[in-house]
Design a protein around this motif. Structure first.
Motif, PDB file in Angstrom:
ATOM      1  N   THR A 159     -33.775 104.021 118.567  1.00  0.00           N
ATOM      2  CA  THR A 159     -33.939 105.344 119.380  1.00  0.00           C
ATOM      3  C   THR A 159     -34.080 105.074 120.905  1.00  0.00           C
TER       4      THR A 159
ATOM      5  N   THR B 259     -38.803 100.772 108.083  1.00  0.00           N
ATOM      6  CA  THR B 259     -38.081 101.888 108.704  1.00  0.00           C
ATOM      7  C   THR B 259     -38.517 102.283 109.965  1.00  0.00           C
TER       8      THR B 259
ATOM      9  N   PHE C 209     -30.689 108.451 112.916  1.00  0.00           N
ATOM     10  CA  PHE C 209     -32.109 108.678 113.602  1.00  0.00           C
ATOM     11  C   PHE C 209     -31.920 108.816 114.859  1.00  0.00           C
ATOM     12  N   SER C 210     -31.379 107.832 115.445  1.00  0.00           N
ATOM     13  CA  SER C 210     -31.349 107.720 117.182  1.00  0.00           C
ATOM     14  C   SER C 210     -30.380 108.751 117.681  1.00  0.00           C
TER      15      SER C 210
ATOM     16  N   THR D   7     -30.252 102.662 112.857  1.00  0.00           N
ATOM     17  CA  THR D   7     -31.320 103.670 112.358  1.00  0.00           C
ATOM     18  C   THR D   7     -30.427 104.575 111.409  1.00  0.00           C
TER      19      THR D   7
ATOM     20  N   SER E  51     -42.655 109.080 113.142  1.00  0.00           N
ATOM     21  CA  SER E  51     -41.063 109.266 113.611  1.00  0.00           C
ATOM     22  C   SER E  51     -40.696 110.239 114.532  1.00  0.00           C
TER      23      SER E  51
ATOM     24  N   ASN F 221     -36.148 102.868 113.094  1.00  0.00           N
ATOM     25  CA  ASN F 221     -36.101 103.992 113.755  1.00  0.00           C
ATOM     26  C   ASN F 221     -36.570 104.130 115.096  1.00  0.00           C
TER      27      ASN F 221
END
Lengths: 130, 124
Positions: free
Chosen positions: B50, B42, A77-78, B78, B106, B46
């Motif tokens: 990030t 989660t 996701f990053s 992540t 998200s 995430n």
């Protein structure tokens, strides 16, 4: 070896290969690699999650190894967010937006299809066993 | 070579993710019940991952360190697949407001935090 230790080792071992596969795709195909890795990973994780649902306790270490370890580390996701930023930063606004929204939409659609196929196949297999 | 380094980092990141997910399942149940059954572990993983990746990119760390901690640890920490499988689960349980809230938290949160991290990293 306790089950807990076994699960953690399994996650670490499978994640090594998942992370390498992602790094390979990313090195060779840049954000296209991340995109396809993420989309395929969504399908696989949903498929395995729904397929293993009935008998996940039998091979818990294998289940967490494949799902949490391999597929979890294969998708990211990053990096996805960072690549959207990089495209905006390079003034490739249309590519950034297409990448962003197609990841969001196809991620969900492929996870949905994977879940459906996993559930169906699980029913067929358990039906035969019973 | 960097691919193997990233794989090693991913092992560490995945262990961290597995630990936080297990911890959250035990201790964040009350929180979950209050907020539309959102999968908080989660979401936490995430968003923090990030932010950290944004910082690393902004700091322009050397390629070895980036492969190990950026591509490796943060990439393995992540996850995009769990997020989407959880979105499908929310859809299956007809929790549509939870689905929309989780997706927005998200994706909008991720984009905001990668920018915040990037500009923070450039300060160093």
């Amino acid at each position: 070896m306790s089950d807990k230790v076994k699960n953690y080792l399994s996650v670490a071992g499978f994640a090594f290969f998942g992370g390498m596969a992602r790094a390979y795709l990313n090195t060779n195909f840049h954000f296209y690699g991340t995109f396809w890795g993420n989309i395929i990973g969504c399908f696989l994780l949903a498929f395995f999650t729904y397929f293993f649902f009935e008998f996940k306790d039998f091979y818990e270490w294998l289940n967490v190894g494949i799902c949490t370890g391999f597929v979890g580390a294969f998708t990211t996701f990053s990096t996805f967010n960072l690549e959207v930023l990089k495209n905006f930063d390079a003034h490739l606004n249309d590519i950034a937006l297409i990448y962003l929204f197609s990841s969001i939409i196809f991620g969900f659609v492929f996870a949905y299809i994977g879940a459906h196929m996993g559930e169906t196949l699980s029913k067929i297999v358990t039906g035969r066993v019973k | 070579m960097n691919i193997i380094i990233a794989g090693l980092g991913a092992s560490l990141g995945a262990i961290l993710r597995y630990f936080i997910t297990n911890y959250g399942k035990k201790h964040w149940e009350e929180l979950k019940k209050h907020y539309l059954n959102l999968p908080f572990p989660t979401l936490f993983i995430n968003l923090t991952g990030t932010l950290i990746l944004g910082i690393l990119f902004g700091m322009k760390v050397n390629p070895f360190f980036y492969a190990l901690v950026g591509t490796g640890v943060m990439g393995g920490y992540t996850t995009f697949s769990t997020l989407n499988t959880e979105l499908v689960a929310l859809y299956h349980s007809k929790n549509y407001s939870g689905l929309v809230l989780y997706a927005l938290a998200s994706y909008v949160g991720g984009l905001i935090l990668v920018y915040v991290g990037y500009y923070l990293g450039r300060l160093f």
